[in-house]
Design an enzyme around this catalytic site. Structure first.
Site, PDB file in Angstrom:
ATOM      1  CB  CYS A  98      -1.088   0.022   1.181  1.00 33.26           C
ATOM      2  SG  CYS A  98      -1.689   1.514   1.389  1.00 33.26           S
ATOM      3  CB  CYS A 102      -5.406   6.069  -2.823  1.00 38.66           C
ATOM      4  SG  CYS A 102      -4.118   5.085  -2.865  1.00 38.66           S
ATOM      5  CB  THR A 189      -3.743   4.255   5.451  1.00 42.41           C
ATOM      6  OG1 THR A 189      -4.691   3.192   5.617  1.00 42.41           O
ATOM      7  CG2 THR A 189      -2.435   3.697   4.484  1.00 42.41           C
ATOM      8  CD  GLU A 256      -3.082   0.879   8.139  1.00 42.60           C
ATOM      9  OE1 GLU A 256      -2.140   0.040   8.669  1.00 42.60           O
ATOM     10  OE2 GLU A 256      -3.010   1.029   6.935  1.00 42.60           O
ATOM     11  CG  HIS A 291     -10.536   4.485  -0.206  1.00 42.51           C
ATOM     12  ND1 HIS A 291      -9.259   5.082  -0.777  1.00 42.51           N
ATOM     13  CD2 HIS A 291      -9.894   3.739   0.598  1.00 42.51           C
ATOM     14  CE1 HIS A 291      -8.393   4.516  -0.312  1.00 42.51           C
ATOM     15  NE2 HIS A 291      -8.736   3.819   0.903  1.00 42.51           N
ATOM     16  CE1 TYR A 295      -9.018   0.032  -0.897  1.00 45.26           C
ATOM     17  CE2 TYR A 295      -8.698  -2.126  -0.090  1.00 45.26           C
ATOM     18  CZ  TYR A 295      -8.799  -0.648   0.069  1.00 45.26           C
ATOM     19  OH  TYR A 295      -8.208  -0.450   1.313  1.00 45.26           O
ATOM     20  CB  CYS A 298      -3.878  -0.232  -4.912  1.00 39.57           C
ATOM     21  SG  CYS A 298      -5.081  -0.644  -3.699  1.00 39.57           S
ATOM     22  CD  GLU A 442      -5.807  -2.222   3.233  1.00 43.34           C
ATOM     23  OE1 GLU A 442      -5.885  -2.723   2.093  1.00 43.34           O
ATOM     24  OE2 GLU A 442      -6.128  -0.902   3.440  1.00 43.34           O
TER      25      GLU A 442
END
Ligand code: SF4
Ligand code: FE
Length: 504
Positions: A98, A102, A189, A256, A291, A295, A298, A442
């Site tokens: 990650c 974003c 994050t 995080e 968001h 997914y 990424c 995640e």
């Protein structure tokens, strides 16, 4: 635009309050536990200067006409939405983890759209303020951490019903020069290596929750802001040489913090919502749509690395052509590309909002993310299967380096005779990192848990319309029911379906 080195240098100007393992971190950039996360985020800066990736990594600001890093851009077209997910896949491939930036990117876009709508209804001036803030972010190429998820306390109670009112971030005081807020946000994050924090509400709110309808931005080192960096599976392996972590340069997953707002002051020019509870849901849903769009980008970039790792291990194990290996790798590719199709589809089906900015199709963005709560578990299972048991029983780097055991590890961890044992050890660790570690939860919970996606899929799935379609095909005379349910004639209704299909 900053490059990777300049970004790391820029972090030195900030003095955030961060704790980890019972101690206060004095310098973010010098903390070995943070270094991989910083490197992963730095890639979002570095690639913007690479001519090969310029098209996806940069954009032209619609506010200033300047070239900017795409992570600070407001999407101006469907093409921008598509480029966004292409950028995500690229960065997943380059970091294998990650890259964090974003969340703030999506917060900027969601606030651009929602502040416009709030102003239209309430005659406020949030959008103007927000645009000024955005210009500052674009000009200085800042990394923002998007802060949405509250710690939530008792999940059966609304924010105002909680015994402890601080379990959702809320307004404590309205002053002439700004507001004071208190509460905590979870799963932040990349917080420790961000410049700014952008806070939004976490759920739909009612009139009693008015004080919880707050959105604002503060620098990461604002007075009263405390971060506690959280633990992850195998996290301290990154302190243990460069093999055992599996991805020593870029880390495990996001990195995080639990972020606590101890009566933090926010000047008015950084307040983007204050009491407009009727827009909390729009802000949450818009942010979630952005968001969840990501997914299939990424995570698929990371899956590309995992598929490559599993295929390489099959080679090192001497079985690259075994039909069951090829079948498993093909399954992995199929699932990864399915998620990629979803990201591309929701981007291509995006549309323009009244603010002029574009959003992805919300239904398809939620489908994208729901698939990513499932498929990574399956492709990781297959990667574990291909790798074999050594994926969790490989001797440590220290035993590999220890002269007393070095020869034994060299000899007995060898696969195909002419390939170096160290390569095999490294590849087992990479696959362990990607297929056994923190990446999986995640995929499950990042951008919201499966139940959250199902709520949105159900709301937007238009089952009433589908029922009508079924009745027509089944030969059940639709006219009466049709008008009763839809309030429209058949012609109007089907015209709307076409319009809706275009929009959603
Ligand atoms: Fe970006 Fe993916 Fe990390 Fe979310 S999980 S911050 S979308 S890289
Ligand atoms: Fe995430």
């Amino acid at each position: 635009m900053m490059n990777g080195g300049e970004y790391i240098e820029s972090l030195k100007k900030y003095k955030p309050t961060i704790y980890f393992l019972g101690r206060k971190i004095e310098s973010v950039v010098d903390e070995p536990m943070f270094r991989p996360h910083i490197h992963a985020a730095a890639m979002t800066y570095e690639l913007a200067h690479d001519p090969r990736y310029e098209d996806v990594m940069t954009a032209i600001s619609h506010l200033t006409g300047e070239k900017i890093n795409r992570f600070t851009h407001i999407h101006q077209s469907v093409e921008d939405l598509v480029k966004k997910v292409r950028m995500m896949r690229l960065l997943g491939q380059k970091t294998g983890t990650c890259f964090q930036r974003c969340v703030g990117f999506d917060a900027l876009n969601a606030l651009y759209i929602t502040t416009y709508d709030i102003d239209k209804k309430h005659d406020t001036e949030y959008h103007k303020r927000f645009v000024e803030y955005l210009k500052e972010v674009q000009k200085n190429d800042l990394m923002c951490v998007g802060a949405m998820t509250d710690v939530k306390g008792d999940r059966s109670l609304r924010p105002y019903q909680q015994k402890d009112p601080d379990l959702y971030v809320h307004l404590v005081e309205k002053r002439e020069d700004g507001i004071v807020v208190r509460g905590a946000k979870a799963h932040m994050t990349g917080a420790m290596n961000s410049h700014e924090v952008i806070v939004m509400p976490t759920r739909a709110l009612g009139p009693e929750d008015k004080d919880y309808a707050v959105s604002f931005a503060v620098p990461i080192d604002a007075e009263g802001l405390v971060n506690i960096f959280v633990r992850q599976t195998n996290d301290t392996r990154r302190l243990d040489g460069d093999i055992d972590c599996g991805n020593a340069k870029y880390g495990i997953v996001g990195g995080e913090t639990l972020m606590i707002f101890n009566d933090v002051f926010v000047p008015w020019d950084r307040v983007f919502m204050c009491g407009e509870y009727d827009f909390a849901y729009e802000l949450v849903e818009t942010f979630a749509t952005f968001h969840r769009q990501n997914y299939g980008g990424c995570k698929v970039g990371v899956a590309d690395v995992l598929i490559g790792g599993a295929a390489t291990l099959a080679e090192y194990n001497g079985v690259p052509k075994a039909s069951h290996i090829i079948d498993k790798l093909t399954e992995m590719i199929h699932m990864a590309e399915t998620c990629w199709c979803c990201s591309l589809a929701c981007s291509n089906e995006g549309y323009k909002t009244p603010s002029g900015a574009y959003v992805p199709n919300p239904l398809l963005a939620n489908v994208t993310k729901l698939n990513v709560t499932r498929f990574p578990y399956e492709w990781s299972r297959l990667a574990q299967d291909i790798a074999g048991g050594f994926v969790i029983t490989t001797p440590s780097e220290r035993d590999y380096r220890n002269p007393e055991t070095r020869k034994l590890v060299e000899k007995y961890m060898k696969g195909v005779a002419d390939l170096p044992t160290e390569h095999r050890l490294r590849m087992f660790r990479l696959v362990e990192n990607l297929a056994v570690g923190a990446q999986l939860p995640e995929s499950m919970h990042g951008a919201g848990s499966p139940a959250a996606q199902k709520i949105m899929i159900w709301r937007r799935g238009n089952v009433e319309m589908k029922k009508e379609l079924a009745k027509v095909i089944a030969g059940i005379k639709p006219d009466e029911n049709f008008k009763k349910i839809t309030g429209k004639t058949e012609e109007e209704f089907f015209k709307e379906i076409v319009e809706r299909a275009k929009r959603e």
